[in-house]
Scaffold this motif. Structure first.
Motif, PDB file in Angstrom:
ATOM      1  N   GLU A 152       4.891  -5.926  16.121  1.00 38.97           N
ATOM      2  CA  GLU A 152       3.564  -6.393  15.731  1.00 38.97           C
ATOM      3  C   GLU A 152       2.983  -5.529  14.616  1.00 38.97           C
ATOM      4  O   GLU A 152       2.259  -6.024  13.743  1.00 38.97           O
ATOM      5  N   GLN A 153       3.305  -4.231  14.635  1.00 37.45           N
ATOM      6  CA  GLN A 153       2.855  -3.356  13.546  1.00 37.45           C
ATOM      7  C   GLN A 153       3.424  -3.837  12.214  1.00 37.45           C
ATOM      8  O   GLN A 153       2.702  -3.976  11.218  1.00 37.45           O
ATOM      9  N   VAL A 154       4.726  -4.093  12.198  1.00 34.97           N
ATOM     10  CA  VAL A 154       5.369  -4.529  10.961  1.00 34.97           C
ATOM     11  C   VAL A 154       4.905  -5.928  10.588  1.00 34.97           C
ATOM     12  O   VAL A 154       4.653  -6.225   9.415  1.00 34.97           O
ATOM     13  N   GLY A 155       4.764  -6.798  11.592  1.00 39.45           N
ATOM     14  CA  GLY A 155       4.279  -8.145  11.318  1.00 39.45           C
ATOM     15  C   GLY A 155       2.907  -8.122  10.662  1.00 39.45           C
ATOM     16  O   GLY A 155       2.639  -8.866   9.715  1.00 39.45           O
ATOM     17  N   ALA A 156       2.028  -7.243  11.148  1.00 33.41           N
ATOM     18  CA  ALA A 156       0.691  -7.127  10.562  1.00 33.41           C
ATOM     19  C   ALA A 156       0.752  -6.622   9.127  1.00 33.41           C
ATOM     20  O   ALA A 156      -0.002  -7.082   8.257  1.00 33.41           O
ATOM     21  N   LEU A 157       1.655  -5.676   8.874  1.00 35.57           N
ATOM     22  CA  LEU A 157       1.795  -5.158   7.505  1.00 35.57           C
ATOM     23  C   LEU A 157       2.323  -6.235   6.554  1.00 35.57           C
ATOM     24  O   LEU A 157       1.851  -6.360   5.411  1.00 35.57           O
ATOM     25  N   LEU A 158       3.301  -7.010   7.003  1.00 35.24           N
ATOM     26  CA  LEU A 158       3.843  -8.070   6.160  1.00 35.24           C
ATOM     27  C   LEU A 158       2.800  -9.157   5.917  1.00 35.24           C
ATOM     28  O   LEU A 158       2.720  -9.719   4.811  1.00 35.24           O
ATOM     29  N   GLN A 159       1.988  -9.457   6.934  1.00 38.25           N
ATOM     30  CA  GLN A 159       0.919 -10.425   6.747  1.00 38.25           C
ATOM     31  C   GLN A 159      -0.120  -9.892   5.765  1.00 38.25           C
ATOM     32  O   GLN A 159      -0.630 -10.625   4.914  1.00 38.25           O
ATOM     33  N   GLU A 160      -0.425  -8.600   5.886  1.00 35.87           N
ATOM     34  CA  GLU A 160      -1.360  -7.997   4.928  1.00 35.87           C
ATOM     35  C   GLU A 160      -0.796  -8.081   3.514  1.00 35.87           C
ATOM     36  O   GLU A 160      -1.524  -8.372   2.555  1.00 35.87           O
ATOM     37  N   TYR A 161       0.501  -7.831   3.372  1.00 39.37           N
ATOM     38  CA  TYR A 161       1.119  -7.916   2.052  1.00 39.37           C
ATOM     39  C   TYR A 161       0.991  -9.338   1.501  1.00 39.37           C
ATOM     40  O   TYR A 161       0.678  -9.523   0.309  1.00 39.37           O
ATOM     41  N   ALA A 162       1.193 -10.338   2.364  1.00 33.63           N
ATOM     42  CA  ALA A 162       1.040 -11.730   1.921  1.00 33.63           C
ATOM     43  C   ALA A 162      -0.386 -11.985   1.453  1.00 33.63           C
ATOM     44  O   ALA A 162      -0.610 -12.635   0.423  1.00 33.63           O
ATOM     45  N   ASP A 163      -1.366 -11.468   2.203  1.00 30.80           N
ATOM     46  CA  ASP A 163      -2.771 -11.634   1.805  1.00 30.80           C
ATOM     47  C   ASP A 163      -3.058 -10.942   0.487  1.00 30.80           C
ATOM     48  O   ASP A 163      -3.776 -11.473  -0.378  1.00 30.80           O
ATOM     49  N   LEU A 164      -2.504  -9.743   0.324  1.00 27.87           N
ATOM     50  CA  LEU A 164      -2.735  -8.986  -0.910  1.00 27.87           C
ATOM     51  C   LEU A 164      -2.112  -9.696  -2.108  1.00 27.87           C
ATOM     52  O   LEU A 164      -2.687  -9.717  -3.202  1.00 27.87           O
ATOM     53  N   VAL A 165      -0.936 -10.281  -1.899  1.00 25.23           N
ATOM     54  CA  VAL A 165      -0.305 -11.051  -2.971  1.00 25.23           C
ATOM     55  C   VAL A 165      -1.207 -12.215  -3.375  1.00 25.23           C
ATOM     56  O   VAL A 165      -1.415 -12.486  -4.569  1.00 25.23           O
ATOM     57  N   ALA A 166      -1.764 -12.908  -2.376  1.00 21.38           N
ATOM     58  CA  ALA A 166      -2.640 -14.046  -2.659  1.00 21.38           C
ATOM     59  C   ALA A 166      -3.918 -13.603  -3.365  1.00 21.38           C
ATOM     60  O   ALA A 166      -4.371 -14.249  -4.315  1.00 21.38           O
ATOM     61  N   ILE A 167      -4.508 -12.494  -2.907  1.00 22.28           N
ATOM     62  CA  ILE A 167      -5.753 -12.001  -3.503  1.00 22.28           C
ATOM     63  C   ILE A 167      -5.549 -11.621  -4.965  1.00 22.28           C
ATOM     64  O   ILE A 167      -6.404 -11.872  -5.824  1.00 22.28           O
ATOM     65  N   THR A 168      -4.423 -11.012  -5.263  1.00 31.85           N
ATOM     66  CA  THR A 168      -4.174 -10.521  -6.622  1.00 31.85           C
ATOM     67  C   THR A 168      -3.587 -11.588  -7.534  1.00 31.85           C
ATOM     68  O   THR A 168      -3.191 -11.296  -8.666  1.00 31.85           O
ATOM     69  N   GLY A 169      -3.512 -12.829  -7.051  1.00 31.85           N
ATOM     70  CA  GLY A 169      -3.038 -13.909  -7.913  1.00 31.85           C
ATOM     71  C   GLY A 169      -1.538 -13.997  -8.022  1.00 31.85           C
ATOM     72  O   GLY A 169      -1.017 -14.579  -8.983  1.00 31.85           O
TER      73      GLY A 169
END
Length: 619
Positions: A6-23
């Motif tokens: 779940e720790q890694v899953g949360a980090l990968l989800q955060e990375y997906a969000d960051l990718v979306a935020i930064t275009g």
């Protein structure tokens, strides 16, 4: 603490969000979202896997496997850190608001300088979003509602988060030789849908050892209060844990007291007072004659007697309570077990999930307390998914896990074609059916049912014509979109689904997501009547983010004679363990095994599932 997966899953989800935020490229964000779900739901501990083992997880390729390895080697993912540095923390905070996606959050920052939830609320109040593309009156209304949801959640967490932490703490303390008994109490033991502070109860003659052990756990970030019988800490995830230690001989009384609820405890104390007894966390005591008249008046009027605290003190304090010793009272009557405490005041033992002062005291007195459904009663799961649609595990692994749980039957119910992003086709579904039939030969003691989760469209219709639906063993139908229809439209939509002779179960009927999406505005009484009339079951969706229907809905639906299915809606092998939360919710709704169709023998279940296909027969 969260599992490594779940720790890694949360980090990968955060990375997906960051990718979306930064275009970044949308497909890249979707790849990481899928990987996040796959890693979080993987049945093996990913911290034990090398890169090759990680690549065997669905949706995990070379790049993602390398990032996971990097995290367990260094404690961080450099690419995540780089993107974090590009985005103000407040923008990431904005993405926690239900209905506000990452791109719009970044637009608010770029165009209006909004960098926090409070900034957004101030901007809404001042009308500063008017004229901003994509932020019309309806969007503003949704944002206000999302902020309300976010703040209502506050510091409360879902059952699975609280349970994981509780079990970790209980296991650590139970391993100590000084600890005679240890468990969780409070709202978690009552299986309330969210939990604020976590109450842990232990029995020991050497409480200081337990207090020291709690404060020394790696998950503790702050010691709030430290005493001989109570210690409060805050975890690295921000949750408060209160540990109370009582003498072993007080265990039963303390467990009853600290389980609550407050309203239930008030009632039990009133009963004790009328019998000239005092009930506290230390036991049930006689009351000296000189105190009896004052105690009765104090308890029955709600005013504290001389030298005593109020009779209705909370069992779930938000502030560390002062430590106190056993009350000054008469002779100890009982205290060692909850059963004997209840028995001495003239009541049978009442399951913790019923202790909300919603009629359980009266039912206990007149012998009508329900024999609530248990996990052991459940014979199978009727709503699960595989990687054919949005699950993360192949059908072979899901079925093997179901067989390991000892189920009598198990249904695979992947999404139907009208949920377009799942790309289901007739051919894929028929091929899955053949694969499932072939797989059944490996498990002679497990009956495999081929089903589907249909989509209830805005008019109440579902995917596939009747002749295709007739080939399924079970059809779950759920609302997945158009949540903002009028109350009349949504009600008619669900009623029409109930009237479909091929729909057996209405899945997650209110479509809520705890802390993220409110229930749809539907006349549930009309839905209950339709279900009772057509022989359609309502789901108790055990996913801790849903718990839908909730306990209050179940209490109301049960009065109509509705039947229910307690299902996990599992999208991974690990999700099959969610059953405990669905059963807890069912218990809170006073459901018995007879109310729940997946406690029934297969023959009776099949009769129910034939529904209106042959004259609307009911079991």
């Amino acid at each position: 603490m969260a599992r490594p997966n779940e720790q890694v899953g949360a980090l990968l989800q955060e990375y997906a969000d960051l990718v979306a935020i930064t275009g970044g490229a949308p497909y890249r964000a979707r790849v990481y979202e899928k990987a996040a779900r796959s890693v979080a739901g993987h049945h093996l501990d990913v911290s034990t896997l090398d890169a090759a083992g990680l690549r065997e997880i669905p949706n995990v390729g070379d790049s993602i496997a390398a990032k996971v390895v990097e995290y367990f080697r260094t404690g961080r993912i450099e690419e995540v850190e780089r993107l974090r540095a590009r985005i103000p923390a407040g923008v990431r905070e904005l993405t926690q608001i239900p209905t506000l996606g990452p791109r719009k959050a970044m637009m608010l920052y770029d165009e209006r300088g909004i960098a926090s939830v409070q900034d957004l609320l101030d901007a809404l109040d001042a009308g500063r979003l008017r004229g901003l593309k994509g932020f019309g009156p309806r969007t503003e209304e949704n944002l206000r509602h999302g902020i309300t949801l976010l703040r209502q959640a506050g510091g409360r967490v879902t059952l699975d988060v609280a349970m994981e932490l509780a079990e970790e703490v209980v296991a650590a303390l139970s391993a100590l030789p000084q600890c005679e008994r240890c468990t969780y109490a409070g709202s978690l033991r009552r299986m309330r849908e969210t939990v604020g502070d976590l109450d842990i109860l232990a029995a020991s003659t050497k409480p200081r050892s337990l207090m020291k052990a709690l404060t020394g756990l790696s998950l503790v970030s702050e010691v709030i209060a430290h005493g001989d019988t109570k210690t409060s800490v805050r975890t690295t995830a921000g949750m408060q844990v209160d540990l109370r230690v009582v003498p072993p001989e007080s265990w039963g009384a303390a467990l009853q007291y600290f389980t609550g609820s407050k309203a239930h405890n008030v009632r039990t104390r009133e009963i004790a007072v009328r019998q000239d007894l005092k009930l506290s966390e230390y036991g049930l005591f006689t009351v000296p004659p000189a105190q009896r008249r004052h105690r009765r008046k104090a308890t029955l009027t709600g005013e504290p007697a001389s030298g005593e605290g109020p009779p209705a003190e909370s069992t779930e304090p938000t502030e560390p309570a002062e430590e106190s010793g056993p009350p000054e009272a008469g002779e100890l009557v009982v205290s060692k077990s909850e059963q004997e405490v209840y028995a001495r005041i003239g009541l049978p033992w009442i399951p913790p999930t019923l202790r909300e002062d919603r009629g359980e005291i009266e039912a206990a007195r007149d012998g009508t307390l329900p024999d609530v459904v248990t996990e052991q009663d459940i014979r199978g799961d009727l709503h699960t998914h595989t990687d054919l649609t949005d699950g993360v595990a192949p059908m072979t692994e899901m079925v093997a896990a179901a067989a390991e749980r000892g189920y009598d039957y198990y249904a695979v119910t992947d999404h139907a074609p009208n949920l377009y992003m799942q790309r289901m086709t007739d051919e894929k579904m028929l091929a899955q059916r053949e694969q499932l039939h072939a797989l059944a030969k490996r498990y002679p003691h497990l009956t495999l049912l081929h089903g589907t989760e249909l989509n209830i469209d805005p008019d109440g219709e579902v995917d596939w014509p009747a002749d295709f639906l007739a080939g399924f063993d079970i059809c779950v139908a759920s609302v997945h979109s158009h949540f903002n229809q009028t109350r009349a439209q949504l009600t008619r939509r669900l009623v029409r689904a109930c009237e479909n002779p091929h729909v057996n179960v209405i899945g997650h009927p209110t479509a809520r997501l705890i802390g993220h999406r409110q229930p749809i505005d539907v006349d549930l009484e009309a839905v209950y009547e339709a279900c009772a009339d057509t022989g359609t079951a309502l789901e108790v969706n055990a996913s801790p983010d849903r718990l839908d229907l909730n306990d209050e809905h179940l209490l109301a639906a049960r009065r109509h004679g509705v039947k229910f299915a307690v299902d996990t809606d599992a999208h991974a092998v690990a999700h099959l363990d969610y059953l405990r939360y669905g059963v807890g919710t069912a218990q809170r709704g006073w459901l018995t095994a007879g109310d729940v169709i997946n406690t029934w023998p297969l023959r009776r279940l099949r009769t129910f599932l034939r529904k209106g296909r042959k004259g609307r027969e009911k079991p």
